[in-house]
Write a protein that holds these residues in place. Structure first.
Motif, short mmCIF file in Angstrom:
data_model
loop_
_atom_site.label_atom_id
_atom_site.label_comp_id
_atom_site.label_asym_id
_atom_site.label_seq_id
_atom_site.Cartn_x
_atom_site.Cartn_y
_atom_site.Cartn_z
N GLN A 4 -25.35 72.03 -34.27
CA GLN A 4 -24.90 73.17 -33.48
C GLN A 4 -25.79 73.32 -32.24
OE1 GLN A 4 -24.80 76.08 -36.83
NE2 GLN A 4 -22.85 76.62 -35.90
N TYR A 27 -16.86 80.43 -39.51
CA TYR A 27 -16.65 79.90 -38.16
C TYR A 27 -17.96 79.40 -37.57
CZ TYR A 27 -11.77 80.90 -37.24
OH TYR A 27 -10.41 80.87 -37.25
N HIS A 28 -17.89 78.19 -37.01
CA HIS A 28 -19.02 77.56 -36.36
C HIS A 28 -18.48 76.47 -35.45
CE1 HIS A 28 -18.17 74.94 -39.79
NE2 HIS A 28 -18.73 73.96 -39.10
N ALA A 29 -19.33 75.96 -34.59
CA ALA A 29 -18.95 74.86 -33.71
C ALA A 29 -20.12 73.89 -33.63
CB ALA A 29 -18.59 75.38 -32.32
N HIS A 30 -19.80 72.65 -33.32
CA HIS A 30 -20.81 71.60 -33.16
C HIS A 30 -20.82 71.17 -31.69
CE1 HIS A 30 -20.89 71.25 -37.54
NE2 HIS A 30 -19.57 71.28 -37.47
N ASN A 31 -21.96 70.69 -31.22
CA ASN A 31 -22.02 70.21 -29.84
C ASN A 31 -21.58 68.75 -29.74
OD1 ASN A 31 -24.22 68.89 -30.87
ND2 ASN A 31 -25.74 70.09 -29.74
N THR A 47 -8.88 77.34 -36.87
CA THR A 47 -9.45 77.51 -35.53
C THR A 47 -8.73 78.70 -34.91
OG1 THR A 47 -7.90 76.19 -34.22
CG2 THR A 47 -9.71 75.00 -35.32
N ARG A 48 -9.09 79.05 -33.71
CA ARG A 48 -8.41 80.15 -33.01
C ARG A 48 -6.97 79.75 -32.62
NH1 ARG A 48 -12.10 83.34 -34.64
NH2 ARG A 48 -14.13 83.25 -33.65
N GLY A 65 -17.39 71.50 -29.60
CA GLY A 65 -17.30 72.88 -29.12
C GLY A 65 -16.19 73.72 -29.70
N GLU A 67 -14.64 76.02 -32.29
CA GLU A 67 -15.02 76.83 -33.44
C GLU A 67 -14.01 76.62 -34.56
OE1 GLU A 67 -15.51 80.95 -32.17
OE2 GLU A 67 -17.67 80.61 -32.37
N HIS A 68 -14.52 76.44 -35.78
CA HIS A 68 -13.65 76.22 -36.93
C HIS A 68 -14.32 76.73 -38.19
CE1 HIS A 68 -16.28 72.71 -36.55
NE2 HIS A 68 -16.16 72.55 -37.86
N SER A 69 -13.51 77.05 -39.18
CA SER A 69 -14.00 77.41 -40.51
C SER A 69 -13.31 76.51 -41.52
CB SER A 69 -13.74 78.88 -40.82
OG SER A 69 -12.35 79.15 -40.79
#
Length: 157
Positions: A4, A27-31, A47-48, A65, A67-69
């Motif tokens: 992240q 929910y989180h995102a990776h670079n 995701t959204r 980038g 965001e997902h759960s």
């Protein structure tokens, strides 16, 4: 959550994780981009923009980038690739559930054993390059459900 805030030591890093039934990753995102491959169990990815279901022996591509759960059903065995978004210009730009070829599956398993320091011109570098070549050939399957928009019901947001 991995990658992240820190960066990949190589253009591709493999990771193995097992989850019990009912586990949840908020929910989180990776670079970096992520390829989630399920060996067993089912994962629902939110995701959204929508919701995807990853059945066993399939995968999901998630660009950097996003965001997902994750919601786990059954005993979920996941093998993940984290990919530098600059590794190849032609990697997918949208989320999608994908078929995982037998070759890609074997390469993911092999990548789990790669050292952090990759020697240029060696076997380990060729494995990473072959993974990147296989990622260019991903083929999507329909396991996507778009989220409804309020404008569809006569409301405007």
């Amino acid at each position: 959550m991995l990658f992240q805030n820190n960066y990949l030591p190589n253009s591709v890093v493999a990771y193995a994780q097992d989850y019990e039934h009912g586990k949840f990753e908020p929910y989180h995102a990776h670079n970096c981009a992520q390829l989630i491959h399920t060996l067993s169990g089912v994962i629902r990815v939110e995701t959204r923009l929508g919701s995807w279901v990853i059945p066993p022996n399939r995968g999901m591509w998630i660009p950097a980038g996003i965001e997902h759960s994750l919601y786990m059903t059954g005993l979920v065995k996941v093998r993940t690739l984290f990919i530098d978004p600059l590794a190849r210009a032609d990697l997918p730009h949208d989320c999608s559930v994908i078929d995982v070829s037998m070759l890609l599956k074997a390469l993911i398993i092999e990548a789990l054993e790669l050292p952090k320091e990759i020697v240029s011109g060696g076997r380990d570098e060729r494995i990473i390059e072959l993974i990147l070549d296989e990622l260019r050939r991903l083929s999507s399957v329909s396991f996507y459900v778009p989220l409804p928009s309020l404008c569809c019901f006569g409301f405007f947001v």
